[in-house]
Design a protein around this motif. Structure first.
Motif, PDB file in Angstrom:
ATOM      1  N   GLU A  50      -8.368   0.925   4.128  1.00  0.00           N
ATOM      2  CA  GLU A  50      -8.237  -0.245   3.255  1.00  0.00           C
ATOM      3  C   GLU A  50      -6.823  -0.813   3.324  1.00  0.00           C
ATOM      4  O   GLU A  50      -6.635  -2.032   3.298  1.00  0.00           O
ATOM      5  N   LEU A  51      -5.815   0.074   3.408  1.00  0.00           N
ATOM      6  CA  LEU A  51      -4.440  -0.382   3.521  1.00  0.00           C
ATOM      7  C   LEU A  51      -4.226  -1.159   4.824  1.00  0.00           C
ATOM      8  O   LEU A  51      -3.599  -2.228   4.822  1.00  0.00           O
ATOM      9  N   ARG A  52      -4.750  -0.637   5.914  1.00  0.00           N
ATOM     10  CA  ARG A  52      -4.599  -1.333   7.192  1.00  0.00           C
ATOM     11  C   ARG A  52      -5.221  -2.727   7.138  1.00  0.00           C
ATOM     12  O   ARG A  52      -4.654  -3.699   7.664  1.00  0.00           O
ATOM     13  N   ALA A  53      -6.387  -2.835   6.517  1.00  0.00           N
ATOM     14  CA  ALA A  53      -7.035  -4.140   6.394  1.00  0.00           C
ATOM     15  C   ALA A  53      -6.178  -5.096   5.566  1.00  0.00           C
ATOM     16  O   ALA A  53      -6.044  -6.284   5.892  1.00  0.00           O
ATOM     17  N   HIS A  54      -5.590  -4.563   4.484  1.00  0.00           N
ATOM     18  CA  HIS A  54      -4.710  -5.375   3.642  1.00  0.00           C
ATOM     19  C   HIS A  54      -3.491  -5.856   4.440  1.00  0.00           C
ATOM     20  O   HIS A  54      -3.153  -7.054   4.413  1.00  0.00           O
ATOM     21  N   LEU A  55      -2.831  -4.941   5.154  1.00  0.00           N
ATOM     22  CA  LEU A  55      -1.645  -5.307   5.921  1.00  0.00           C
ATOM     23  C   LEU A  55      -1.984  -6.301   7.020  1.00  0.00           C
ATOM     24  O   LEU A  55      -1.243  -7.267   7.263  1.00  0.00           O
ATOM     25  N   ARG A  56      -3.110  -6.079   7.683  1.00  0.00           N
ATOM     26  CA  ARG A  56      -3.527  -6.969   8.772  1.00  0.00           C
ATOM     27  C   ARG A  56      -3.723  -8.396   8.257  1.00  0.00           C
ATOM     28  O   ARG A  56      -3.304  -9.372   8.883  1.00  0.00           O
ATOM     29  N   ALA A  57      -4.349  -8.518   7.092  1.00  0.00           N
ATOM     30  CA  ALA A  57      -4.584  -9.841   6.512  1.00  0.00           C
ATOM     31  C   ALA A  57      -3.267 -10.507   6.111  1.00  0.00           C
ATOM     32  O   ALA A  57      -3.099 -11.725   6.263  1.00  0.00           O
ATOM     33  N   ARG A  58      -2.325  -9.711   5.606  1.00  0.00           N
ATOM     34  CA  ARG A  58      -1.048 -10.279   5.174  1.00  0.00           C
ATOM     35  C   ARG A  58      -0.212 -10.734   6.375  1.00  0.00           C
ATOM     36  O   ARG A  58       0.486 -11.760   6.307  1.00  0.00           O
TER      37      ARG A  58
END
Length: 475
Positions: free
Chosen positions: A167-175
């Protein structure tokens, strides 16, 4: 509101067989059509590069002649390039395209004022290549908004589950996507990027402030590794139009363990070691980076080598300043900033090793080396005495969008630099004034223009308030 289609953003993959081999990056809203690129060789259709759900990254690879004024057609518009002519040639160098806090909230007219000036500069006298020396994006705020990374790097969470890390990776990728889309849709940058191929080298803010100089338990933590890996994917995608397993031929390591690269044309080599992928608190480069630099030092490269060092290679002694900062508790937070520099006492042996390599590159009547650096949010120049082989010039241009620090900081650095430095005793280093400037460091936003006329090179800085400096001959 961001447009449904961003691009083309041109990148130089390599120079080969008299052609510029290019990659054009597009960012398209889901299901939004992207027209092909048209050249004399026919149509080149965009291919998928990465999927962000609501946005797709697409790429077109194509080639244009190095001869003056090649062009391509896209979406009904002809895009003219300067090419890479053998005689007269203009290059631009920029760095620090953003700020640590609130960068996306700045008014575009203020933030991108120097990009607008560079666009007008190019319209008057075309630029062949745009060299980006680091901090193309300021990613310091991408960790905000997720419970695992909100307190990072000061606070490390308990070991997260695999699901939480995903979930963190998805958040960072979107940012990261959000930031790059905002930067690449800015009108003046977008106009330039569609007509001037870029070559980009990363620095710490492309990951986070001080990456590699932070405590190792921070950077090697699960959150730290997730951030680095996402930043690396974003760097390859948005700054190289590439991905793992598909790096352009200019990269020294096809596996991407480090991301150093070199490009060679007629009488010109552009060399960019990777000072971030292998960095630790005790090393600027690792085994792969040093192997690349040793090979480049041995390689024949007649003409001019432009060595891009994302942190300045020539600079004043920092050990006294580091000692003072460590001794004062409220200044200790800045110790990582000094440790980030080649001149830090932690990297002195490596610094001397790099300087010796560069001296070797400059040996011989048919070879010249010029160092290009950014990172410090100031402009300056320096030289290292090479004895019979002349001088090694270093030109620092920083930043294109980052607002300048106080003039008092420029004055303090100038005072520190008055005595010079001699890590290699037979090759003293001196910090010098840019033509027309009263101090050794200039606290104005800026970019650099390099020009070749026959075998002679010169450089000039464009300052936000002072305007264009007088040309500096480089030999």
């Amino acid at each position: 509101m961001l447009p449904a289609l961003i691009g083309p953003i041109l990148f130089l993959d390599e120079i080969r067989d008299g052609h510029l081999h290019l990659a054009a990056l597009f960012l398209a809203a889901e299901d939004h059509p992207c027209p092909p690129i048209e050249t004399s060789d026919g149509e080149h259709t965009p291919e998928p590069l990465a999927d962000f759900g609501r946005v797709k990254a697409l790429r077109v690879r194509f080639a244009l002649p190095c001869a003056p004024s090649p062009s391509y057609r896209w979406n009904g518009i002809d895009h003219d390039l300067a090419g890479l002519p053998e005689g007269a040639l203009r290059l631009a160098y920029v760095s620090c395209n953003g700020e640590e806090v609130g960068d996306l909230d700045r008014a575009g007219s203020e933030r991108n004022a120097m990009w607008a000036r560079l666009r007008l500069d190019h319209a008057r006298a075309p630029v062949s290549l745009l060299l980006h020396g680091g901090d193309q994006v300021y990613a310091d705020e991408v960790t905000q908004g997720h419970p695992l990374s909100d307190g990072w790097p000061e606070q490390l969470p308990e070991p997260p589950t695999a699901e939480a890390l995903s979930e963190l990776r998805a958040h960072l990728r979107a940012r990261f996507l959000e930031r790059y889309m905002a930067l690449y849709s800015a009108p003046d940058f977008a106009w330039l990027a569609a007509r001037v191929p870029s070559l980009m080298q990363w620095d710490d803010h492309d990951i986070c402030d001080g990456w590699g100089s932070l405590p190792e338990e921070t950077t090697t933590s699960p959150v730290g590794r997730a951030l680095f890996e996402t930043a690396r994917e974003s760097f390859l995608l948005f700054q190289q139009a590439a991905c793992d397993g598909d790096l352009p031929a200019r990269f020294a390591d096809p596996a991407g363990r480090h991301l150093g690269w070199s490009v060679q044309g007629e009488g010109l080599r552009i060399l960019a070691p990777d000072l971030r992928s292998e960095r630790t608190r005790h090393a600027v480069m690792g085994e792969g980076g040093w192997a690349m630099m040793e090979a480049q030092a041995r390689a024949p490269a007649p003409g001019r080598t432009l060595l891009m060092s994302s942190t300045p290679l020539l600079g004043p002694r920092l050990s006294i300043l580091e000692s003072v900062m460590v001794a004062i508790p409220r200044m200790q937070e800045y110790e990582d900033d000094l440790r980030d520099q080649w001149q830090s006492r932690a990297h002195r042996a490596e610094w001397k090793r790099m300087l010796a390599l560069v001296c070797g590159m400059a040996e011989g009547a048919d070879r010249e080396v010029t160092v290009l650096s950014g990172e410090i949010h100031l402009a300056t120049r320096a030289f290292m005495d090479l004895g019979a082989d002349g001088r090694l010039h270093q030109l620092v241009a920083s930043g294109i969008a980052h607002r300048a620090p106080p003039k008092s900081w420029a004055w303090c650095l100038g005072l520190l630099a008055r005595g010079g430095e001699d890590p290699l005793p037979e090759h003293p280093i001196r910090i010098e004034r840019i033509p027309g400037q009263s101090g050794r460091y200039v606290a104005e936003r800026n970019y650099l223009v390099l020009e070749r006329h026959g075998d002679s090179w010169q450089a000039a800085w464009e300052f936000e308030a002072s305007g264009r400096s007088a040309p500096l001959p480089l030999g």
